[in-house]
Design a protein around this motif. Structure first.
Motif, mmCIF file in Angstrom:
data_model
loop_
_atom_site.group_PDB
_atom_site.id
_atom_site.type_symbol
_atom_site.label_atom_id
_atom_site.label_comp_id
_atom_site.label_asym_id
_atom_site.label_seq_id
_atom_site.Cartn_x
_atom_site.Cartn_y
_atom_site.Cartn_z
ATOM 1 N N UNK A 1 18.051 56.385 60.057
ATOM 2 C CA UNK A 1 18.373 55.345 59.090
ATOM 3 C C UNK A 1 19.454 54.376 59.581
ATOM 4 N N UNK A 2 20.453 54.894 60.313
ATOM 5 C CA UNK A 2 21.626 54.080 60.608
ATOM 6 C C UNK A 2 21.809 53.683 62.070
ATOM 7 N N UNK A 3 21.033 54.244 62.973
ATOM 8 C CA UNK A 3 21.275 54.007 64.395
ATOM 9 C C UNK A 3 21.125 52.547 64.787
ATOM 10 N N UNK A 4 20.167 51.846 64.212
ATOM 11 C CA UNK A 4 19.964 50.442 64.578
ATOM 12 C C UNK A 4 21.177 49.595 64.210
ATOM 13 N N UNK A 5 21.737 49.812 63.035
ATOM 14 C CA UNK A 5 22.888 49.011 62.619
ATOM 15 C C UNK A 5 24.163 49.391 63.370
ATOM 16 N N UNK A 6 24.316 50.650 63.755
ATOM 17 C CA UNK A 6 25.515 51.070 64.469
ATOM 18 C C UNK A 6 25.438 50.845 65.974
ATOM 19 N N UNK A 7 24.272 51.093 66.564
ATOM 20 C CA UNK A 7 24.154 51.049 68.023
ATOM 21 C C UNK A 7 23.243 49.953 68.546
ATOM 22 N N UNK A 8 22.504 49.297 67.651
ATOM 23 C CA UNK A 8 21.568 48.274 68.101
ATOM 24 C C UNK A 8 20.337 48.863 68.764
ATOM 25 N N UNK A 9 20.145 50.151 68.611
ATOM 26 C CA UNK A 9 19.006 50.846 69.202
ATOM 27 C C UNK A 9 18.566 51.925 68.227
ATOM 28 N N UNK A 10 17.267 52.024 68.006
ATOM 29 C CA UNK A 10 16.748 53.031 67.085
ATOM 30 C C UNK A 10 16.622 54.377 67.801
ATOM 31 N N UNK A 11 17.190 55.412 67.201
ATOM 32 C CA UNK A 11 16.980 56.771 67.699
ATOM 33 C C UNK A 11 16.439 57.601 66.544
ATOM 34 N N UNK A 12 15.627 58.568 66.866
ATOM 35 C CA UNK A 12 14.966 59.368 65.841
ATOM 36 C C UNK A 12 15.882 60.413 65.228
ATOM 37 N N UNK A 13 16.686 61.061 66.064
ATOM 38 C CA UNK A 13 17.505 62.170 65.576
ATOM 39 C C UNK A 13 18.570 62.504 66.612
ATOM 40 N N UNK A 14 19.483 63.358 66.239
ATOM 41 C CA UNK A 14 20.438 63.955 67.170
ATOM 42 C C UNK A 14 20.027 65.417 67.254
#
Length: 67
Positions: free
Chosen positions: A22-35
């Motif tokens: 949900x938040x990776x794009x806004x925080x990192x500029x890259x979409x990640x699925x999970x940690x």
């Protein structure tokens, strides 16, 4: 000739609880699925790394329900 084997299962956990997606794009500029964090289940015991190799009964690791 039949080979006998042992069941080995990989448990995968999302440590972010869905927030990475949900938040990776806004925080990192890259979409990640999970940690991801994983554990390997052998003979009813789950082994995982947590400051060293840890072992618990399968399904009771402190990371929630495996995906």
């Amino acid at each position: 000739m039949a080979e006998e084997g042992y069941k080995v299962t990989l448990h995968a956990y999302d440590l972010s609880g869905g927030l990475a997606r949900q938040l990776s794009m806004s925080f990192m500029g890259k979409a990640i699925e999970a940690i991801w964090h994983t554990g390997v289940v052998l003979y009813g015991t789950e082994y995982y790394f947590g400051g060293g190799i840890q072992q618990v009964p399968a399904g009771t690791a402190p990371y929630g329900t495996p995906l």
